[in-house]
Design a protein around this motif. Structure first.
Motif, PDB file in Angstrom:
ATOM      1  N   GLU A  43       0.982  -0.963   0.097  1.00 47.98           N
ATOM      2  CA  GLU A  43      -0.418   0.396  -0.136  1.00 47.98           C
ATOM      3  C   GLU A  43       0.226   1.228  -0.289  1.00 47.98           C
ATOM      4  O   GLU A  43       0.548   1.771  -0.637  1.00 47.98           O
ATOM      5  CB  GLU A  43      -1.158  -0.182   1.235  1.00 47.98           C
ATOM      6  CG  GLU A  43      -2.426  -1.355   1.549  1.00 47.98           C
ATOM      7  CD  GLU A  43      -1.499  -2.338   1.709  1.00 47.98           C
ATOM      8  OE1 GLU A  43      -0.404  -2.388   1.879  1.00 47.98           O
ATOM      9  OE2 GLU A  43      -2.154  -2.914   1.882  1.00 47.98           O
ATOM     10  N   LYS A  44       2.132   0.507   1.028  1.00 50.24           N
ATOM     11  CA  LYS A  44       3.096   2.389   0.892  1.00 50.24           C
ATOM     12  C   LYS A  44       3.409   3.058   0.098  1.00 50.24           C
ATOM     13  O   LYS A  44       3.299   3.628  -0.570  1.00 50.24           O
ATOM     14  CB  LYS A  44       4.016   2.381   1.845  1.00 50.24           C
ATOM     15  CG  LYS A  44       3.508   2.018   3.865  1.00 50.24           C
ATOM     16  CD  LYS A  44       5.043   2.220   4.673  1.00 50.24           C
ATOM     17  CE  LYS A  44       3.809   1.975   5.791  1.00 50.24           C
ATOM     18  NZ  LYS A  44       4.321   1.674   7.296  1.00 50.24           N
ATOM     19  N   ILE A  45       4.283   2.069  -0.972  1.00 45.30           N
ATOM     20  CA  ILE A  45       4.959   1.993  -1.934  1.00 45.30           C
ATOM     21  C   ILE A  45       4.046   1.803  -3.659  1.00 45.30           C
ATOM     22  O   ILE A  45       4.136   3.357  -4.321  1.00 45.30           O
ATOM     23  CB  ILE A  45       4.964   0.478  -3.101  1.00 45.30           C
ATOM     24  CG1 ILE A  45       6.481   0.227  -1.573  1.00 45.30           C
ATOM     25  CG2 ILE A  45       6.241   1.182  -4.272  1.00 45.30           C
ATOM     26  CD1 ILE A  45       7.347   1.582  -1.229  1.00 45.30           C
ATOM     27  N   SER A  46       2.398   1.546  -3.689  1.00 42.27           N
ATOM     28  CA  SER A  46       1.230   1.732  -4.106  1.00 42.27           C
ATOM     29  C   SER A  46       1.011   3.253  -4.437  1.00 42.27           C
ATOM     30  O   SER A  46       0.555   4.155  -5.658  1.00 42.27           O
ATOM     31  CB  SER A  46       0.330   0.877  -4.501  1.00 42.27           C
ATOM     32  OG  SER A  46       0.749  -0.619  -4.655  1.00 42.27           O
ATOM     33  N   ALA A  47       0.474   3.971  -2.903  1.00 39.30           N
ATOM     34  CA  ALA A  47       0.309   5.162  -3.370  1.00 39.30           C
ATOM     35  C   ALA A  47       1.536   6.492  -4.046  1.00 39.30           C
ATOM     36  O   ALA A  47       1.402   7.506  -3.856  1.00 39.30           O
ATOM     37  CB  ALA A  47       0.180   5.315  -1.532  1.00 39.30           C
ATOM     38  N   VAL A  48       2.703   6.041  -3.475  1.00 42.63           N
ATOM     39  CA  VAL A  48       3.475   6.797  -4.134  1.00 42.63           C
ATOM     40  C   VAL A  48       4.277   6.566  -5.468  1.00 42.63           C
ATOM     41  O   VAL A  48       4.334   7.721  -6.145  1.00 42.63           O
ATOM     42  CB  VAL A  48       4.922   6.683  -2.782  1.00 42.63           C
ATOM     43  CG1 VAL A  48       6.232   7.343  -3.197  1.00 42.63           C
ATOM     44  CG2 VAL A  48       4.305   6.721  -1.351  1.00 42.63           C
ATOM     45  N   ALA A  76       2.947  -5.131 -10.291  1.00 41.28           N
ATOM     46  CA  ALA A  76       2.478  -3.157 -10.730  1.00 41.28           C
ATOM     47  C   ALA A  76       4.014  -2.687 -10.144  1.00 41.28           C
ATOM     48  O   ALA A  76       3.669  -1.526  -9.980  1.00 41.28           O
ATOM     49  CB  ALA A  76       1.329  -2.686 -10.198  1.00 41.28           C
ATOM     50  N   LEU A  77       4.648  -3.178  -8.984  1.00 44.02           N
ATOM     51  CA  LEU A  77       5.203  -2.496  -8.392  1.00 44.02           C
ATOM     52  C   LEU A  77       7.498  -3.745  -8.662  1.00 44.02           C
ATOM     53  O   LEU A  77       8.439  -3.240  -8.200  1.00 44.02           O
ATOM     54  CB  LEU A  77       5.456  -2.839  -6.373  1.00 44.02           C
ATOM     55  CG  LEU A  77       4.119  -2.528  -6.572  1.00 44.02           C
ATOM     56  CD1 LEU A  77       3.708  -2.341  -4.862  1.00 44.02           C
ATOM     57  CD2 LEU A  77       3.775  -0.489  -6.770  1.00 44.02           C
ATOM     58  N   LYS A  78       7.279  -4.931  -9.083  1.00 42.20           N
ATOM     59  CA  LYS A  78       8.543  -5.386  -9.204  1.00 42.20           C
ATOM     60  C   LYS A  78       9.680  -4.778 -10.089  1.00 42.20           C
ATOM     61  O   LYS A  78      10.618  -5.244  -9.716  1.00 42.20           O
ATOM     62  CB  LYS A  78       7.793  -6.322  -9.782  1.00 42.20           C
ATOM     63  CG  LYS A  78       7.678  -6.899 -10.947  1.00 42.20           C
ATOM     64  CD  LYS A  78       7.832  -8.308 -11.422  1.00 42.20           C
ATOM     65  CE  LYS A  78       6.692  -8.457 -13.079  1.00 42.20           C
ATOM     66  NZ  LYS A  78       7.128  -9.892 -13.741  1.00 42.20           N
ATOM     67  N   HIS A  79       9.424  -3.663 -10.766  1.00 42.76           N
ATOM     68  CA  HIS A  79       9.936  -2.842 -11.812  1.00 42.76           C
ATOM     69  C   HIS A  79      10.958  -2.424 -10.884  1.00 42.76           C
ATOM     70  O   HIS A  79      11.250  -1.049 -11.120  1.00 42.76           O
ATOM     71  CB  HIS A  79       9.486  -2.170 -12.589  1.00 42.76           C
ATOM     72  CG  HIS A  79       8.345  -1.305 -12.203  1.00 42.76           C
ATOM     73  ND1 HIS A  79       6.919  -1.260 -11.779  1.00 42.76           N
ATOM     74  CD2 HIS A  79       8.519  -0.232 -12.154  1.00 42.76           C
ATOM     75  CE1 HIS A  79       6.387  -0.091 -11.838  1.00 42.76           C
ATOM     76  NE2 HIS A  79       7.331   0.207 -11.738  1.00 42.76           N
ATOM     77  N   ILE A  80      10.217  -1.606  -9.407  1.00 46.28           N
ATOM     78  CA  ILE A  80      11.109  -0.406  -9.091  1.00 46.28           C
ATOM     79  C   ILE A  80      12.583  -1.047  -8.443  1.00 46.28           C
ATOM     80  O   ILE A  80      12.218  -1.843  -8.250  1.00 46.28           O
ATOM     81  CB  ILE A  80       9.752   0.276  -7.479  1.00 46.28           C
ATOM     82  CG1 ILE A  80       8.467   0.611  -8.649  1.00 46.28           C
ATOM     83  CG2 ILE A  80      10.559   1.083  -7.070  1.00 46.28           C
ATOM     84  CD1 ILE A  80       7.932   1.024  -8.022  1.00 46.28           C
ATOM     85  N   PRO A  81      13.452  -0.191  -8.314  1.00 48.64           N
ATOM     86  CA  PRO A  81      14.464  -1.090  -8.129  1.00 48.64           C
ATOM     87  C   PRO A  81      15.015  -0.744  -6.854  1.00 48.64           C
ATOM     88  O   PRO A  81      14.152   0.325  -6.886  1.00 48.64           O
ATOM     89  CB  PRO A  81      15.836   0.161  -8.911  1.00 48.64           C
ATOM     90  CG  PRO A  81      15.184   1.238  -9.791  1.00 48.64           C
ATOM     91  CD  PRO A  81      13.736   0.277  -9.431  1.00 48.64           C
TER      92      PRO A  81
END
Length: 124
Positions: A43-48, A76-81
């Motif tokens: 939730e934290k990462i998805s919001a930002v 949806a988030l795995k691409h973020i280093p």
């Protein structure tokens, strides 16, 4: 001035490290989101939707390895280093086990922080 906002999330339970890193990165034009725990991490990462995540190994409650693995399993988030961040002597293995793109050993100097962030940005 770059019109795209550069966002970075830092997870560390050491508020001094959060303050120092936030200050330095904000001076370089980053929008910094700092958290002292990794609860509800999706939730934290998805919001930002940050450009980069800096993850401490000893972060409450689940710890950096589980938190990073949780992000890397999310389509949806795995691409973020993720830059793994620890004073452990085996940080390279911890970062690899977590699935992080790279790591930064504590203590570090500010040039190291800038260098590792720039190296991750170049790859993406």
């Amino acid at each position: 001035m770059d019109i795209t906002e550069k966002k970075i999330v830092i997870f560390d339970d050491d508020e001094d490290i959060l303050s120092i890193c936030s200050f330095i990165l904000e001076e370089q034009g980053w929008t910094v989101y700092a958290y002292t725990d990794c609860n509800k991490i999706v939730e934290k990462i998805s919001a930002v939707m940050p450009d980069i995540i800096i993850m401490d190994n000893w972060i409450p409650d689940d710890g950096g390895i589980i938190a990073t693995q949780t992000l890397k399993k999310n389509e949806a988030l795995k691409h973020i280093p993720v830059i793994y961040f620890s004073a452990n002597s085996d940080i390279e293995q911890l970062a690899s086990h977590a699935g992080a793109e790279t790591y930064l050993a504590k203590p570090f100097d500010l040039e190291d922080l800038e260098m590792v962030i720039n190296s991750v940005l170049v790859k993406n």
